[in-house]
Design a protein around this motif. Sequence first.
Motif, mmCIF file in Angstrom:
data_model
loop_
_atom_site.group_PDB
_atom_site.id
_atom_site.type_symbol
_atom_site.label_atom_id
_atom_site.label_comp_id
_atom_site.label_asym_id
_atom_site.label_seq_id
_atom_site.Cartn_x
_atom_site.Cartn_y
_atom_site.Cartn_z
ATOM 1 N N LEU A 144 -7.309 -11.033 -9.947
ATOM 2 C CA LEU A 144 -6.947 -9.632 -10.763
ATOM 3 C C LEU A 144 -7.790 -9.346 -12.052
ATOM 4 O O LEU A 144 -8.399 -8.763 -11.871
ATOM 5 C CB LEU A 144 -5.685 -9.746 -10.674
ATOM 6 N N THR A 145 -7.794 -10.811 -12.620
ATOM 7 C CA THR A 145 -8.068 -10.318 -14.201
ATOM 8 C C THR A 145 -9.807 -10.119 -13.838
ATOM 9 O O THR A 145 -10.528 -9.083 -14.492
ATOM 10 C CB THR A 145 -7.957 -11.986 -15.134
ATOM 11 N N SER A 198 -17.715 -2.212 3.111
ATOM 12 C CA SER A 198 -18.836 -1.887 2.111
ATOM 13 C C SER A 198 -18.654 -3.672 1.137
ATOM 14 O O SER A 198 -17.717 -3.696 0.864
ATOM 15 C CB SER A 198 -18.803 -0.744 2.073
ATOM 16 N N SER A 199 -19.677 -4.037 0.403
ATOM 17 C CA SER A 199 -19.860 -5.176 -0.514
ATOM 18 C C SER A 199 -19.897 -4.322 -1.830
ATOM 19 O O SER A 199 -18.694 -4.679 -2.511
ATOM 20 C CB SER A 199 -21.671 -6.107 -0.741
ATOM 21 N N VAL A 249 -12.524 -4.431 -5.578
ATOM 22 C CA VAL A 249 -10.989 -4.246 -4.281
ATOM 23 C C VAL A 249 -10.570 -6.009 -4.294
ATOM 24 O O VAL A 249 -9.856 -6.135 -4.469
ATOM 25 C CB VAL A 249 -11.448 -3.939 -3.778
ATOM 26 N N GLY A 250 -11.917 -6.795 -3.655
ATOM 27 C CA GLY A 250 -11.194 -8.352 -3.614
ATOM 28 C C GLY A 250 -11.284 -8.576 -1.894
ATOM 29 O O GLY A 250 -10.977 -9.349 -1.939
ATOM 30 N N THR A 271 -13.814 -15.546 3.527
ATOM 31 C CA THR A 271 -12.618 -13.917 4.045
ATOM 32 C C THR A 271 -12.417 -12.787 2.940
ATOM 33 O O THR A 271 -12.384 -12.396 2.894
ATOM 34 C CB THR A 271 -11.398 -15.267 3.699
ATOM 35 N N ARG A 272 -13.270 -13.823 1.531
ATOM 36 C CA ARG A 272 -13.665 -12.824 0.867
ATOM 37 C C ARG A 272 -15.242 -12.314 0.059
ATOM 38 O O ARG A 272 -15.689 -11.134 -0.315
ATOM 39 C CB ARG A 272 -13.837 -13.257 -0.895
#
Length: 453
Positions: free
Chosen positions: A2-3, A42-43, A49-50, A244-245
Amino acid sequence: MLTTLKNRRIKLSILTNNPILLWSGKSTSRNFPANKYPFRPSSHFLYFVGIPLENAVIRLEQGKLELFYDNPTIAASLWHGPLPTRDAIADLIGADQAYPLAELPAKIQNAATIPVQDFATYKQQCQLLQRTIPPSNQLTGIDLELATAIIKLRLSHDTDAIAQIKESVAVSVKAHQAGMQATANAQTEAQIRGAMEQVIIAHDMTCAYNSIVTIQGEVLHNEQYHNQLTPGDLLLADVGAENTRGWAADITRTWPVSGKFSPTQRAIYDLVLAAHDTCIAQMKPGVEYREIHLLAAKIIAKGLVDLNILKGNPDDLVDRDAHALFFPHGIGHLLGLDVHDMEDLGDLAGYERGRTRSDRFGLGYLRLDRTLRSGMVVTIEPGFYQVPGILNNSDLRDEYDDVVNWEVLAQFADVRGIRIEDDVLITESGTEILTADLPNTAQDIESLLQFSC
């Protein structure tokens, strides 16, 4: 995570003035609506957003994030199980506000965007913004300003991104080891492909691109796997995982099906490896990637002269692009959220501002022409190929007939294609080879294959 996401959004706000809208995109169907291709957002959306949300939009302004996303329906829960709500997702990604998609039209004024790849979402973008958005590699105005800002951010990876790439690299290394181990008992390319992709799937990852596993190494992006394996063949495997990310790895190894290189195969393999190793040794911040490509070209040209395949001075041969008869592509590309990172933006991402792609035979396929900087991840992948469409082209044969020993070249007929590719992080002082755990010397590869037998 998140950071990291918040820091990326803040940095983007410093580089842009207009509100920003980024769409994730939608999955597309194969033959009937419910049978869909695997979804990949979309990358550019994913970078901020992650997580791989489908049919979502984010609005960024002055570092603040608004999420537009519909809550899951009862039908979606029936078919796909419990799904997170819009508010839960907003908390996960650190959104300041969250709204249903129906409220998006009220938030579009003066917004910049980047078009997504699927047509349905692209059409929605144009309709909502009430303008035709040009293709990603032809952006203008505020959209071009946004793309330029995102490129500046994504060219150098933050700590989280590097950790994600390393995760994909580790699985890709295991996949290549599995391919080598499967070779002794495999009869077809497909069986080795299956062994490699099984590792990626077992780690809950996907392939970052269509795997290349082929004895036809001269076909640069071969996506067929039906050929039988026979002693004397070289197998070229270009296979990489995506976690997965969305972060990718990209590795190529070439090995002999029989477990041992022939003398001609070994000679060419060692030449390609010499180009590979010398290029990486010269890389550091401030070095021009184009010069790294030309360095590889000169090493290959010199090696082919030493083998009596080419005739003449290596520098002169490179000036004439004679090396491109056997090494026609660029030395590599950016790596990150995509295996060819940001190439949806074309040369806007790959080329330094003010530079344009060459029309030279030996430079036209160079994907990256930038000054190396700390935090970049690039591939280094020199190769040698005997492409019939090139070597049998009458115009090229006439142009280079004076510098090619065709009779000697014929002695190397068992070398259809060799590529050695590693992923390299540019550090403050030099490089870190992220894929170093996978051996690439001929001796080590033969040892792995013998061990596998």
